[in-house]
Design a protein around this motif. Structure first.
Motif, PDB file in Angstrom:
ATOM      1  N   MET A   1       0.833  -1.186   0.000  1.00  0.00           N
ATOM      2  CA  MET A   1       0.000   0.000   0.000  1.00  0.00           C
ATOM      3  C   MET A   1       0.876   1.248   0.000  1.00  0.00           C
ATOM      4  N   ILE A   2       0.440   2.249  -0.711  1.00  0.00           N
ATOM      5  CA  ILE A   2       1.160   3.522  -0.707  1.00  0.00           C
ATOM      6  C   ILE A   2       1.100   4.101   0.702  1.00  0.00           C
ATOM      7  N   ASP A   3       2.226   4.552   1.196  1.00  0.00           N
ATOM      8  CA  ASP A   3       2.247   5.248   2.472  1.00  0.00           C
ATOM      9  C   ASP A   3       1.427   6.530   2.313  1.00  0.00           C
ATOM     10  N   ILE A   4       0.410   6.680   3.136  1.00  0.00           N
ATOM     11  CA  ILE A   4      -0.549   7.772   2.969  1.00  0.00           C
ATOM     12  C   ILE A   4       0.106   9.148   3.140  1.00  0.00           C
ATOM     13  N   VAL A   5       1.106   9.244   3.989  1.00  0.00           N
ATOM     14  CA  VAL A   5       1.815  10.517   4.168  1.00  0.00           C
ATOM     15  C   VAL A   5       2.635  10.816   2.909  1.00  0.00           C
ATOM     16  N   ARG A   6       3.292   9.793   2.356  1.00  0.00           N
ATOM     17  CA  ARG A   6       4.067   9.965   1.116  1.00  0.00           C
ATOM     18  C   ARG A   6       3.150  10.335  -0.045  1.00  0.00           C
ATOM     19  N   TYR A   7       1.963   9.739  -0.068  1.00  0.00           N
ATOM     20  CA  TYR A   7       0.975  10.042  -1.105  1.00  0.00           C
ATOM     21  C   TYR A   7       0.579  11.521  -1.055  1.00  0.00           C
ATOM     22  N   ARG A   8       0.313  12.030   0.150  1.00  0.00           N
ATOM     23  CA  ARG A   8      -0.022  13.450   0.291  1.00  0.00           C
ATOM     24  C   ARG A   8       1.134  14.323  -0.194  1.00  0.00           C
ATOM     25  N   GLU A   9       2.358  13.949   0.159  1.00  0.00           N
ATOM     26  CA  GLU A   9       3.532  14.701  -0.297  1.00  0.00           C
ATOM     27  C   GLU A   9       3.641  14.688  -1.809  1.00  0.00           C
ATOM     28  N   MET A  10       3.338  13.554  -2.427  1.00  0.00           N
ATOM     29  CA  MET A  10       3.365  13.425  -3.879  1.00  0.00           C
ATOM     30  C   MET A  10       2.375  14.405  -4.514  1.00  0.00           C
ATOM     31  N   LEU A  11       1.160  14.468  -3.970  1.00  0.00           N
ATOM     32  CA  LEU A  11       0.144  15.385  -4.508  1.00  0.00           C
ATOM     33  C   LEU A  11       0.529  16.840  -4.278  1.00  0.00           C
ATOM     34  N   LEU A  12       1.134  17.139  -3.143  1.00  0.00           N
ATOM     35  CA  LEU A  12       1.604  18.507  -2.893  1.00  0.00           C
ATOM     36  C   LEU A  12       2.682  18.906  -3.892  1.00  0.00           C
ATOM     37  N   GLU A  13       3.554  17.966  -4.221  1.00  0.00           N
ATOM     38  CA  GLU A  13       4.601  18.228  -5.208  1.00  0.00           C
ATOM     39  C   GLU A  13       3.991  18.454  -6.596  1.00  0.00           C
ATOM     40  N   ILE A  14       3.011  17.642  -6.957  1.00  0.00           N
ATOM     41  CA  ILE A  14       2.321  17.828  -8.235  1.00  0.00           C
ATOM     42  C   ILE A  14       1.691  19.216  -8.279  1.00  0.00           C
ATOM     43  N   ARG A  15       0.998  19.584  -7.213  1.00  0.00           N
ATOM     44  CA  ARG A  15       0.366  20.913  -7.139  1.00  0.00           C
ATOM     45  C   ARG A  15       1.403  22.026  -7.338  1.00  0.00           C
ATOM     46  N   GLN A  16       2.517  21.921  -6.651  1.00  0.00           N
ATOM     47  CA  GLN A  16       3.559  22.935  -6.756  1.00  0.00           C
ATOM     48  C   GLN A  16       4.087  23.042  -8.188  1.00  0.00           C
ATOM     49  N   ARG A  17       4.347  21.906  -8.805  1.00  0.00           N
ATOM     50  CA  ARG A  17       4.880  21.913 -10.172  1.00  0.00           C
ATOM     51  C   ARG A  17       3.868  22.437 -11.185  1.00  0.00           C
ATOM     52  N   VAL A  18       2.601  22.092 -11.004  1.00  0.00           N
ATOM     53  CA  VAL A  18       1.556  22.564 -11.906  1.00  0.00           C
ATOM     54  C   VAL A  18       1.377  24.073 -11.757  1.00  0.00           C
ATOM     55  N   ASN A  19       1.378  24.567 -10.523  1.00  0.00           N
ATOM     56  CA  ASN A  19       1.151  25.999 -10.288  1.00  0.00           C
ATOM     57  C   ASN A  19       2.212  26.881 -10.931  1.00  0.00           C
ATOM     58  N   VAL A  20       3.405  26.357 -11.133  1.00  0.00           N
ATOM     59  CA  VAL A  20       4.465  27.110 -11.802  1.00  0.00           C
ATOM     60  C   VAL A  20       4.085  27.401 -13.255  1.00  0.00           C
ATOM     61  N   ARG A  21       3.347  26.482 -13.885  1.00  0.00           N
ATOM     62  CA  ARG A  21       3.024  26.604 -15.314  1.00  0.00           C
ATOM     63  C   ARG A  21       1.562  26.922 -15.598  1.00  0.00           C
ATOM     64  N   SER A  22       0.734  26.973 -14.587  1.00  0.00           N
ATOM     65  CA  SER A  22      -0.705  27.127 -14.779  1.00  0.00           C
ATOM     66  C   SER A  22      -1.132  28.596 -14.821  1.00  0.00           C
ATOM     67  N   GLU A  23      -2.194  28.858 -15.583  1.00  0.00           N
ATOM     68  CA  GLU A  23      -2.720  30.221 -15.647  1.00  0.00           C
ATOM     69  C   GLU A  23      -3.539  30.583 -14.411  1.00  0.00           C
ATOM     70  N   LYS A  24      -3.999  29.600 -13.668  1.00  0.00           N
ATOM     71  CA  LYS A  24      -4.723  29.818 -12.416  1.00  0.00           C
ATOM     72  C   LYS A  24      -4.254  28.746 -11.442  1.00  0.00           C
ATOM     73  N   PRO A  25      -3.915  29.122 -10.196  1.00  0.00           N
ATOM     74  CA  PRO A  25      -3.320  28.142  -9.281  1.00  0.00           C
ATOM     75  C   PRO A  25      -4.325  27.161  -8.688  1.00  0.00           C
ATOM     76  N   ILE A  26      -3.809  26.003  -8.331  1.00  0.00           N
ATOM     77  CA  ILE A  26      -4.554  25.048  -7.515  1.00  0.00           C
ATOM     78  C   ILE A  26      -4.356  25.515  -6.072  1.00  0.00           C
ATOM     79  N   GLU A  27      -5.452  25.779  -5.373  1.00  0.00           N
ATOM     80  CA  GLU A  27      -5.389  26.334  -4.017  1.00  0.00           C
ATOM     81  C   GLU A  27      -4.753  25.374  -3.024  1.00  0.00           C
ATOM     82  N   GLY A  28      -5.054  24.100  -3.163  1.00  0.00           N
ATOM     83  CA  GLY A  28      -4.533  23.125  -2.222  1.00  0.00           C
ATOM     84  C   GLY A  28      -5.015  21.744  -2.587  1.00  0.00           C
ATOM     85  N   ILE A  29      -4.741  20.798  -1.687  1.00  0.00           N
ATOM     86  CA  ILE A  29      -5.208  19.439  -1.893  1.00  0.00           C
ATOM     87  C   ILE A  29      -6.082  19.022  -0.713  1.00  0.00           C
TER      88      ILE A  29
END
Length: 147
Positions: A1-29
């Motif tokens: 099973m994916i470690d749930i804390v690592r999974y949250r970190e993965m999504l936070l990293e995705i959000r951060q990387r997307v927000n660099v290139r996005s025209e409107k930011p993702i507020e959070g997860i």
């Protein structure tokens, strides 16, 4: 099973990387166990949110050789009050969310920040969402990550 804390970190990293290139930011997860749980968490949320389930896992194999498939469902959502958008505004809103979701998918496919722990399997299914979790619109993707 994916470690749930690592999974949250993965999504936070995705959000951060997307927000660099996005025209409107993702507020959070927001992560939740079930639909009702996510609806409570999103209740008064404003802006665009990347939401996900706590992944269920299926283990195959034995002690020496096994793998787990983690079923992931991600949503990219923004609350839109019913009847507030005209047809063209609704289309443009969905188009914006679609462009952001494409960035999310590119980051999921790259997965270079996961250090080889996971790899996408069986592709991704992208679907449109309307009036989910108490009035949110957007897109969802379903995928399996093999650990």
């Amino acid at each position: 099973m994916i470690d749930i804390v690592r999974y949250r970190e993965m999504l936070l990293e995705i959000r951060q990387r997307v927000n660099v290139r996005s025209e409107k930011p993702i507020e959070g997860i927001k992560l939740a166990v079930r639909e009702g749980h996510l609806q409570k968490k999103l209740k008064d949320a404003e802006g665009i949110w990347l939401c996900g389930n706590f992944p269920d896992a299926e283990l195959k194999g034995g002690m020496d050789c096994h793998q787990e498939s983690n079923q992931i469902l991600l949503f990219l959502l923004e609350k839109v009050p019913a009847g507030e958008e005209m047809d063209e505004e609704e289309l443009q809103h969905y188009a914006l969310l679609q462009r952001i979701m494409e960035l999310v998918k590119k980051e999921l496919l790259a997965m270079d920040f996961v250090c080889g722990e996971l790899s996408p399997a069986d592709g991704m299914l992208t679907e449109w969402e309307y009036d989910v979790f108490g009035g949110f619109n957007g897109l969802s993707i379903g995928l399996k990550l093999v650990d």
